[in-house]
Design an enzyme around this catalytic site. Structure first.
Site, PDB file in Angstrom:
ATOM      1  CB  VAL A   1      -0.885  -0.009   1.271  1.00  0.00           C
ATOM      2  CG1 VAL A   1      -1.612   1.293   1.433  1.00  0.00           C
ATOM      3  CG2 VAL A   1      -1.857  -1.181   1.213  1.00  0.00           C
ATOM      4  CB  CYS A   2       1.055   4.331   0.025  1.00  0.00           C
ATOM      5  SG  CYS A   2       1.648   6.008  -0.261  1.00  0.00           S
ATOM      6  CG  LEU A   3       7.396   4.495   0.538  1.00  0.00           C
ATOM      7  CD1 LEU A   3       7.741   5.063  -0.831  1.00  0.00           C
ATOM      8  CD2 LEU A   3       8.018   5.359   1.630  1.00  0.00           C
TER       9      LEU A   3
ATOM     10  N   GLY B   1       3.891  -0.420  -1.065  1.00  0.00           N
ATOM     11  CA  GLY B   1       3.866  -1.087  -2.367  1.00  0.00           C
ATOM     12  C   GLY B   1       5.218  -0.991  -3.061  1.00  0.00           C
TER      13      GLY B   1
ATOM     14  CB  THR C   1      -3.194  -0.528  -3.598  1.00  0.00           C
ATOM     15  OG1 THR C   1      -2.588  -0.709  -2.322  1.00  0.00           O
ATOM     16  CG2 THR C   1      -3.935  -1.797  -3.981  1.00  0.00           C
TER      17      THR C   1
END
Length: 296
Positions: A87-89, A91, A111
């Site tokens: 998720v975000c960083l 990811g 994501t």
């Protein structure tokens, strides 16, 4: 419910916010809805760094902590690989991990994860090109969470500091709205400190030098080669994301070695991806079905 998927899923959150976003409230919990789809979920909690953690590096987080978690799950009977969802960083971390340890990862899901950082889209990317991160880290050690917060709010003051509270005033007598609002506020202002040396590397190597997509990022003495990401990739991002614009995400599918890749661009913003009811109702079943089709 009983797990339909034999392969457990490890959720990796970014360092700038709490992982509680993924299990924030009833009905809008990524963790709960994945479990409901028969996915067995593990969630990394990075915790709150103290002064002695300021020298932790990207290598410590990815080849240390993350690898420990993956190995913990793999020690279970019959589990040789895990599915990874970042998720975000988190990811970005997941992509780097998958490139360094491809044999341990069955499927990779990202994501709103930035991988191509050299883009003029998105104010954050423009700011971070210019920031003197050495001065900040040398002064603070760990970057204070409230400073990170202030920066995020300043990316869009009319929306984040004005419209939002006007909207609250208009909906004060709606119990559901108020509960959701308070939970989001609590999450937004509960930002952990960020380990200094890791932040220095993220800003320099990723945002300023854009080393990852060029295949020039080095971690623990090893080059991070995206061609080694050979497992299936599901790359999800938001069309109206002001923190991680589509331009920062969509390149990944072309850069990895995998032949089974899919880009999914949703018409939503950054946080909407995780807490919107549409994501919960439509995208999570899609993720579960995508994983099930690749159980092998």
């Amino acid at each position: 419910e009983a797990a339909r998927l034999k392969t457990p899923l490890l959720l990796v959150h970014g360092l700038f916010n709490r992982e509680t976003l993924l299990d924030l409230q009833p009905g809008r919990s990524i963790v709960h809805n994945l479990l409901k789809e028969g996915v067995e979920v593990y969630l990394i909690e990075w915790g709150s760094p103290t002064r002695r953690d300021q020298f932790l590096t990207l290598d410590d987080h990815i080849n240390g902590f993350m690898d420990d978690m993956v190995e913990f799950i793999r020690r279970r009977p019959g589990v040789s690989q895990v599915n990874l969802m970042g998720v975000c960083l988190g990811g970005t971390f997941a992509v780097i991990y998958a490139a360094l340890h491809p044999e341990k990862i069955r499927n990779l899901i990202t994501t709103a994860a930035p991988t191509h950082f050299n883009t003029p889209k998105g104010l954050l990317h423009i700011w971070l090109q210019e920031i003197d991160i050495d001065r900040l880290v040398n002064a603070f050690g760990n970057l204070p969470g409230n400073l990170v917060n202030a920066a995020f709010l300043l990316l869009n003051p009319p929306r984040l500091l004005l419209d939002k509270y006007l909207g609250f005033l208009e909906n004060m007598d709606n119990k559901d709205f108020v509960e959701n609002f308070i939970r989001m506020e609590k999450w937004i202002f509960d930002s952990p400190d960020v380990p200094g040396e890791t932040l220095r590397q993220v800003i320099k190597d990723l945002y300023q030098e854009n080393l990852l997509v060029q295949g020039k990022l080095s971690l623990g003495g090893r080059r991070v080669d995206l061609q080694r990401v050979t497992m299936p990739l599901l790359n999800i991002y938001g069309q109206y994301d002001h923190l991680v614009p589509p331009e920062a995400c969509e390149v990944l599918a072309k850069k990895v070695g995998s032949r089974d890749t899919e880009n999914v661009c949703l018409d939503m913003g950054h946080v909407g991806i995780y807490v919107s009811s549409r994501f919960q109702k439509e995208t999570i079943p899609k993720i579960a079905a995508w994983l099930l089709a690749r159980e092998g």
